[in-house]
Design a protein around this motif. Structure first.
Motif, short mmCIF file in Angstrom:
data_model
loop_
_atom_site.label_atom_id
_atom_site.label_comp_id
_atom_site.label_asym_id
_atom_site.label_seq_id
_atom_site.Cartn_x
_atom_site.Cartn_y
_atom_site.Cartn_z
N VAL A 2 17.64 27.90 38.74
CA VAL A 2 18.81 28.74 38.51
C VAL A 2 19.64 28.83 39.78
N GLN A 3 20.94 28.68 39.63
CA GLN A 3 21.86 28.83 40.75
C GLN A 3 22.98 29.78 40.37
N LEU A 4 23.49 30.50 41.37
CA LEU A 4 24.61 31.41 41.18
C LEU A 4 25.77 30.93 42.05
N VAL A 5 26.95 30.91 41.45
CA VAL A 5 28.15 30.52 42.19
C VAL A 5 29.16 31.65 42.08
N GLU A 6 29.53 32.19 43.24
CA GLU A 6 30.48 33.30 43.29
C GLU A 6 31.86 32.79 43.66
N SER A 7 32.86 33.52 43.21
CA SER A 7 34.24 33.19 43.55
C SER A 7 35.10 34.44 43.44
N GLY A 8 36.30 34.36 43.99
CA GLY A 8 37.25 35.45 43.84
C GLY A 8 37.49 36.28 45.08
N GLY A 9 36.74 36.03 46.14
CA GLY A 9 36.97 36.78 47.36
C GLY A 9 38.28 36.40 48.03
N GLY A 10 38.66 37.15 49.05
CA GLY A 10 39.89 36.84 49.76
C GLY A 10 40.34 38.00 50.61
N VAL A 11 41.58 37.91 51.06
CA VAL A 11 42.19 38.95 51.88
C VAL A 11 43.21 39.70 51.04
N LEU A 18 41.08 42.87 43.53
CA LEU A 18 40.45 41.55 43.46
C LEU A 18 39.45 41.56 42.32
N ARG A 19 39.19 40.38 41.79
CA ARG A 19 38.18 40.23 40.73
C ARG A 19 37.21 39.15 41.17
N LEU A 20 35.96 39.55 41.35
CA LEU A 20 34.90 38.61 41.73
C LEU A 20 34.20 38.10 40.48
N SER A 21 33.82 36.84 40.52
CA SER A 21 33.07 36.22 39.43
C SER A 21 31.77 35.63 39.96
#
Length: 115
Positions: A2-11, A18-21
């Motif tokens: 199992v792997q988790l991939v996060e996205s949505g971060g920033g300044v 912001l919306r993180l996934s």
């Protein structure tokens, strides 16, 4: 595996959103809960929000009313909607998948709130 991939971060500026996934891949069985944690610079990792397999949510006091956690029905993707962001929300945000067989953590995504 199992792997988790996060996205949505920033300044973002204070007051922004912001919306993180976090998307899980692999053979996923017996999900207990999915959650978001964060680690501010120089501090320990802390709970932000958790959603159980039954849909019950728990939030840190510091984010109640501003952040919202949700997931898809397959329990393979979890989101964190962050509104009214403050400078103290600046941190590396980590997704955590809690299975009967153990915990899986994502690699983290940086959120910076600054004017």
């Amino acid at each position: 595996q199992v792997q988790l991939v996060e996205s949505g971060g920033g300044v973002v500026h204070p007051g922004g959103s912001l919306r993180l996934s976090c998307a899980a891949s692999g053979s996923i069985y017996s999900v207990l809960s999915m959650g978001w944690y964060r680690q501010p610079p120089g501090k320990q990792r802390e709970l932000v929000a958790i959603i159980t397999s039954g849909g019950t949510t728990t939030y840190a006091d510091s984010v109640k009313g501003r952040f919202s956690i949700s997931r898809d029905n397959l329990k393979t993707t979890v989101w964190l909607q962050m509104n009214s962001l403050k400078p103290e929300d600046t941190a590396a945000y980590y997704c955590r998948l809690m299975l009967v067989t153990g915990d899986i953590w994502g690699q983290g995504t940086q959120v910076t709130v600054s004017s």
